[in-house]
Design a protein around this motif. Structure first.
Motif, PDB file in Angstrom:
ATOM      1  N   TYR A  23      -6.805   9.267  -3.158  1.00 62.75           N
ATOM      2  CA  TYR A  23      -5.979   9.712  -2.035  1.00 62.75           C
ATOM      3  C   TYR A  23      -6.559   9.272  -0.695  1.00 62.75           C
ATOM      4  O   TYR A  23      -5.820   9.096   0.280  1.00 62.75           O
ATOM      5  CB  TYR A  23      -5.834  11.233  -2.083  1.00 62.75           C
ATOM      6  CG  TYR A  23      -4.758  11.767  -1.174  1.00 62.75           C
ATOM      7  CD1 TYR A  23      -3.420  11.425  -1.373  1.00 62.75           C
ATOM      8  CD2 TYR A  23      -5.075  12.614  -0.116  1.00 62.75           C
ATOM      9  CE1 TYR A  23      -2.421  11.917  -0.545  1.00 62.75           C
ATOM     10  CE2 TYR A  23      -4.081  13.111   0.720  1.00 62.75           C
ATOM     11  CZ  TYR A  23      -2.759  12.757   0.503  1.00 62.75           C
ATOM     12  OH  TYR A  23      -1.783  13.237   1.330  1.00 62.75           O
ATOM     13  N   ASP A  24      -7.865   9.051  -0.672  1.00 59.75           N
ATOM     14  CA  ASP A  24      -8.507   8.605   0.568  1.00 59.75           C
ATOM     15  C   ASP A  24      -8.046   7.212   0.991  1.00 59.75           C
ATOM     16  O   ASP A  24      -8.030   6.884   2.186  1.00 59.75           O
ATOM     17  CB  ASP A  24     -10.036   8.608   0.414  1.00 59.75           C
ATOM     18  CG  ASP A  24     -10.609  10.014   0.431  1.00 59.75           C
ATOM     19  OD1 ASP A  24      -9.907  10.936   0.877  1.00 59.75           O
ATOM     20  OD2 ASP A  24     -11.763  10.192  -0.012  1.00 59.75           O
ATOM     21  N   VAL A  25      -7.668   6.363   0.029  1.00 59.60           N
ATOM     22  CA  VAL A  25      -7.344   4.970   0.352  1.00 59.60           C
ATOM     23  C   VAL A  25      -5.921   4.559  -0.027  1.00 59.60           C
ATOM     24  O   VAL A  25      -5.457   3.503   0.408  1.00 59.60           O
ATOM     25  CB  VAL A  25      -8.347   3.998  -0.322  1.00 59.60           C
ATOM     26  CG1 VAL A  25      -9.767   4.243   0.178  1.00 59.60           C
ATOM     27  CG2 VAL A  25      -8.302   4.122  -1.831  1.00 59.60           C
ATOM     28  N   CYS A  26      -5.255   5.367  -0.834  1.00 56.33           N
ATOM     29  CA  CYS A  26      -3.890   5.017  -1.281  1.00 56.33           C
ATOM     30  C   CYS A  26      -2.901   6.016  -0.703  1.00 56.33           C
ATOM     31  O   CYS A  26      -2.813   7.153  -1.185  1.00 56.33           O
ATOM     32  CB  CYS A  26      -3.807   5.010  -2.814  1.00 56.33           C
ATOM     33  SG  CYS A  26      -4.828   3.755  -3.610  1.00 56.33           S
ATOM     34  N   ARG A  27      -2.169   5.604   0.326  1.00 56.93           N
ATOM     35  CA  ARG A  27      -1.224   6.505   0.972  1.00 56.93           C
ATOM     36  C   ARG A  27      -0.026   6.716   0.052  1.00 56.93           C
ATOM     37  O   ARG A  27       0.620   5.773  -0.403  1.00 56.93           O
ATOM     38  CB  ARG A  27      -0.796   5.924   2.314  1.00 56.93           C
ATOM     39  CG  ARG A  27       0.072   6.851   3.148  1.00 56.93           C
ATOM     40  CD  ARG A  27      -0.027   6.502   4.632  1.00 56.93           C
ATOM     41  NE  ARG A  27       0.096   5.081   4.885  1.00 56.93           N
ATOM     42  CZ  ARG A  27       1.256   4.429   4.969  1.00 56.93           C
ATOM     43  NH1 ARG A  27       2.387   5.093   4.814  1.00 56.93           N
ATOM     44  NH2 ARG A  27       1.282   3.139   5.225  1.00 56.93           N
ATOM     45  N   VAL A  28       0.310   7.973  -0.192  1.00 59.26           N
ATOM     46  CA  VAL A  28       1.377   8.313  -1.127  1.00 59.26           C
ATOM     47  C   VAL A  28       2.724   8.389  -0.427  1.00 59.26           C
ATOM     48  O   VAL A  28       3.727   7.826  -0.895  1.00 59.26           O
ATOM     49  CB  VAL A  28       1.074   9.641  -1.849  1.00 59.26           C
ATOM     50  CG1 VAL A  28       2.242  10.048  -2.744  1.00 59.26           C
ATOM     51  CG2 VAL A  28      -0.217   9.529  -2.654  1.00 59.26           C
ATOM     52  N   LEU A  29       2.800   9.048   0.733  1.00 54.27           N
ATOM     53  CA  LEU A  29       4.071   9.281   1.413  1.00 54.27           C
ATOM     54  C   LEU A  29       4.230   8.354   2.615  1.00 54.27           C
ATOM     55  O   LEU A  29       3.242   7.970   3.255  1.00 54.27           O
ATOM     56  CB  LEU A  29       4.149  10.742   1.866  1.00 54.27           C
ATOM     57  CG  LEU A  29       4.040  11.796   0.765  1.00 54.27           C
ATOM     58  CD1 LEU A  29       4.119  13.197   1.357  1.00 54.27           C
ATOM     59  CD2 LEU A  29       5.111  11.599  -0.301  1.00 54.27           C
ATOM     60  N   PRO A  30       5.462   7.988   2.924  1.00 59.12           N
ATOM     61  CA  PRO A  30       5.691   7.133   4.100  1.00 59.12           C
ATOM     62  C   PRO A  30       5.338   7.877   5.386  1.00 59.12           C
ATOM     63  O   PRO A  30       5.421   9.103   5.462  1.00 59.12           O
ATOM     64  CB  PRO A  30       7.188   6.822   4.021  1.00 59.12           C
ATOM     65  CG  PRO A  30       7.772   7.933   3.212  1.00 59.12           C
ATOM     66  CD  PRO A  30       6.721   8.327   2.228  1.00 59.12           C
ATOM     67  N   MET A  31       4.954   7.100   6.392  1.00 65.12           N
ATOM     68  CA  MET A  31       4.555   7.670   7.684  1.00 65.12           C
ATOM     69  C   MET A  31       5.660   7.432   8.718  1.00 65.12           C
ATOM     70  O   MET A  31       6.274   6.360   8.764  1.00 65.12           O
ATOM     71  CB  MET A  31       3.264   7.014   8.173  1.00 65.12           C
ATOM     72  CG  MET A  31       2.080   7.229   7.236  1.00 65.12           C
ATOM     73  SD  MET A  31       1.412   8.894   7.340  1.00 65.12           S
ATOM     74  CE  MET A  31       0.617   8.801   8.950  1.00 65.12           C
ATOM     75  N   GLY A  32       5.903   8.427   9.551  1.00 60.13           N
ATOM     76  CA  GLY A  32       6.842   8.258  10.657  1.00 60.13           C
ATOM     77  C   GLY A  32       8.215   7.842  10.179  1.00 60.13           C
ATOM     78  O   GLY A  32       8.824   8.486   9.321  1.00 60.13           O
ATOM     79  N   ASP A  33       8.696   6.732  10.763  1.00 59.54           N
ATOM     80  CA  ASP A  33      10.035   6.228  10.421  1.00 59.54           C
ATOM     81  C   ASP A  33      10.009   5.236   9.261  1.00 59.54           C
ATOM     82  O   ASP A  33      11.013   4.585   8.961  1.00 59.54           O
ATOM     83  CB  ASP A  33      10.663   5.545  11.645  1.00 59.54           C
ATOM     84  CG  ASP A  33      10.918   6.537  12.774  1.00 59.54           C
ATOM     85  OD1 ASP A  33      11.135   7.722  12.462  1.00 59.54           O
ATOM     86  OD2 ASP A  33      10.884   6.116  13.949  1.00 59.54           O
ATOM     87  N   GLU A  34       8.862   5.103   8.627  1.00 58.72           N
ATOM     88  CA  GLU A  34       8.721   4.150   7.519  1.00 58.72           C
ATOM     89  C   GLU A  34       9.686   4.517   6.385  1.00 58.72           C
ATOM     90  O   GLU A  34       9.847   5.683   6.022  1.00 58.72           O
ATOM     91  CB  GLU A  34       7.277   4.176   6.999  1.00 58.72           C
ATOM     92  CG  GLU A  34       7.004   3.188   5.876  1.00 58.72           C
ATOM     93  CD  GLU A  34       5.585   3.322   5.340  1.00 58.72           C
ATOM     94  OE1 GLU A  34       5.217   2.529   4.448  1.00 58.72           O
ATOM     95  OE2 GLU A  34       4.845   4.219   5.815  1.00 58.72           O
ATOM     96  N   GLU A  35      10.311   3.501   5.841  1.00 55.66           N
ATOM     97  CA  GLU A  35      11.241   3.700   4.728  1.00 55.66           C
ATOM     98  C   GLU A  35      10.444   3.897   3.429  1.00 55.66           C
ATOM     99  O   GLU A  35       9.482   3.180   3.162  1.00 55.66           O
ATOM    100  CB  GLU A  35      12.155   2.471   4.585  1.00 55.66           C
ATOM    101  CG  GLU A  35      13.287   2.649   3.610  1.00 55.66           C
ATOM    102  CD  GLU A  35      14.424   3.499   4.185  1.00 55.66           C
ATOM    103  OE1 GLU A  35      15.210   4.012   3.380  1.00 55.66           O
ATOM    104  OE2 GLU A  35      14.509   3.629   5.434  1.00 55.66           O
TER     105      GLU A  35
END
Length: 552
Positions: free
Chosen positions: A506-518
């Motif tokens: 989880y430290d290096v693999c982002r699971v959920l989109p950030m901001g307006d990211e699709e």
């Protein structure tokens, strides 16, 4: 692909080579050992099957490994197969085959990790034995947690398990208990060799409240009445305390019933027919030295009095006649001498002790608070009671910590350490990982993202994703090993390693989109991995009888 599936793939490859005449192997193994290598550069899994089978196949192990490697890489699930040293085989899985584990875990849900290693075995696990004359204590607490966890992992491995509590409700201690209650109710000093502690006075008051006329009974009759009424109340307290520890027993077996129902005499008759009883020195003996015991055992003394060993023997015979293939006894540290005599007793009864009886010995536990050992109970007198330990530490922290260590090792519980909410507290660390996973899934739902098992598993090709997938794939084998070796602490250690692997992912693999990211397929694939990890942690905690909180 799990190690069990990969093992089956290797066996199938051996069969294909044999069928084509490229391998002379009269009998295929049912399974092969497939393990995670210590060094990441050696692939995802490794097996030494060529070293084990080379001689039987009439081939050098390395030559057999090379033949097997060529066969395995033809399968789309295997990306690479490399031979190392004298015949080790290192296997790298295709990203899609490895990633498919996440969908398998989510699909199986609470059933993931359950297997058939002990299928067909009916097992009796007797893991608390106590007099109904006072509160359960610290020694009982360890066995209550470990025994229940053992029963759970054996059930997960396919065994039909019955949890049994042996009630020591016969003998002079019961009369001393009744005399103690009677003396308290009459305002007299409790006998010196009786039972002391505030609980005695509490029970005496409860008995009188329930049976107001008890004090008017004749002296001998009155003692018996106090003994029996106190017995019922104290046993109910023990049952409630154990349920409070999330430890449920299927059977509460009364020692008295062995005598009242003629089971002791029946047990002696079984042994008599087996030819292992003899009379000497005006006593009846069992010739346990024929089966490795250090001395023969007396069953009935010259005065006609039956020994405790006669009860133990009748109890074992009764278990076997109730249909149990395996009888597991969890005994305290002062019972080392029982191992040989119980095994010899099983042999005298006509059984193979290697298959029908197991005796596990647990070592002592100490509790420290503020650096000082907790020794006495305000209520129970000379012991620290189970109920007080639960109140002091909490069910989750207590059960996890007691189950986390091999039962044959002495254990010291530091109250401050095992209740501390920090990453250096193993139970908090694992529960926090589950809560964090749950939070990710809640946040995903808020974004309109659902767990999708149909997502392309090949997207999970990051090194940290691979490490976490391999950890999840190991879980069924960990459960099977914990059950077969009678070592539930293996589950706890696995959970800690898997929680650490998740945090690093989880430290290096982002699971959920950030901001307006699709949101994309990679997000969905990682969300599936998160859901699978939460499932495994929840399943493992459940085997230990520990809750899996969604918020902390």
């Amino acid at each position: 692909m799990t190690p069990l599936e990969l093992s089956a793939l290797v066996v199938a490859a051996l069969g294909a080579l044999r069928d084509r005449g490229e391998l002379d192997l009269p009998e295929l193994p049912e399974s092969v050992v497939v393990e995670r290598p210590k060094q990441r550069g050696h692939g995802d899994y490794a097996t030494n099957v060529a070293l084990q089978l080379g001689k039987r196949a009439g081939m050098a192990p390395r030559a057999l490994a090379e033949l097997l490697a060529a066969e395995l890489v033809a399968d789309p699930a295997v990306a690479a197969a490399e031979v190392a040293g004298p015949g080790f085989l290192n296997l790298t899985l295709d990203a899609g085959a490895q990633g498919a584990v996440a969908a398998q875990v989510v699909a199986a849900g609470a059933a993931y990790g359950r297997g058939d290693a002990l299928a067909g075995r009916r097992v009796n696990v007797e893991f608390v034995s106590a007099n109904p004359t006072g509160p359960l204590h610290l020694g009982h607490t360890r066995w209550a947690a470990v025994g229940d966890a053992l029963a759970r992992v054996m059930e997960a491995a396919g065994a039909d398990v019955v949890r049994e509590f042996y009630v020591n409700d016969r003998g002079s201690q019961m009369d001393k208990f009744g005399a103690s209650l009677e003396a308290s109710a009459l305002g007299r000093p409790v006998p010196e060799d009786g039972y002391h502690g505030d609980y005695v006075h509490d029970l005496a008051r409860q008995v009188v409240a329930q049976e107001p006329g008890i004090l008017e009974l004749p002296e001998g009759e009155r003692l018996v009445a106090f003994r029996e009424a106190g017995y019922r109340l104290q046993l109910a307290d023990q049952q409630a305390d154990l349920e409070g520890l999330r430890t449920h027993f299927d059977t509460w077996f009364s020692e008295r019933s062995l005598f009242d129902d003629g089971k002791v005499q029946h047990g002696l008759e079984v042994l008599e027919k087996a030819g292992h009883l003899f009379e000497a020195d005006d006593a009846l003996w069992m010739r346990t030295t024929d089966f490795g015991d250090d001395k023969d055992r007396v069953l009935r003394r010259g005065n006609g009095e039956l020994t405790y060993f006669a009860s133990d023997t009748a109890y074992y015979v009764d278990k076997r006649e109730r249909g149990f293939d395996l009888c597991v006894y969890l005994l305290g540290a002062d019972h080392h001498g029982y191992v040989g005599r119980l095994r010899a007793m099983a042999a005298c009864a006509g059984d193979d002790p290697d298959s029908t009886i197991e005796v596990l010995i647990g070592q002592l536990v100490k509790i420290l608070r503020g650096g000082q050992e907790v020794r006495l109970s305000k209520r129970a007198g000379s012991i620290v009671s189970l109920a007080e330990i639960v109140e002091l530490i909490g069910v989750d922290a207590l059960r996890y910590t007691l189950a986390r260590y091999p039962n044959d090792s002495p254990l010291t519980l530091d109250v401050e350490a095992v209740t501390r909410q920090s990453s250096d507290n193993p139970v908090f660390y694992v529960q926090y990982a589950h809560a964090r996973l749950s939070a990710i899934l809640r946040n995903a739902a808020d974004l309109g993202l659902a767990v999708d098992p149909s997502v392309d598993p090949a997207l999970l090709d990051h090194e940290r994703e691979g490490l976490l997938l391999r950890a999840l794939a190991e879980y069924p084998r960990v459960v099977a090993a914990a059950a077969s070796l009678r070592e539930p602490h293996r589950v706890a250690r696995y959970l800690e390693e898997t929680a650490a692997t998740f945090h690093r992912f989880y430290d290096v693999c982002r699971v959920l989109p950030m901001g307006d990211e699709e949101a994309g397929d990679l997000h969905r694939a990682r969300l599936l991995l998160v859901a699978a990890t939460r499932t495994v942690l929840a399943n493992g905690l459940d085997l230990l009888g520990v809750s899996a909180p969604e918020r902390m």
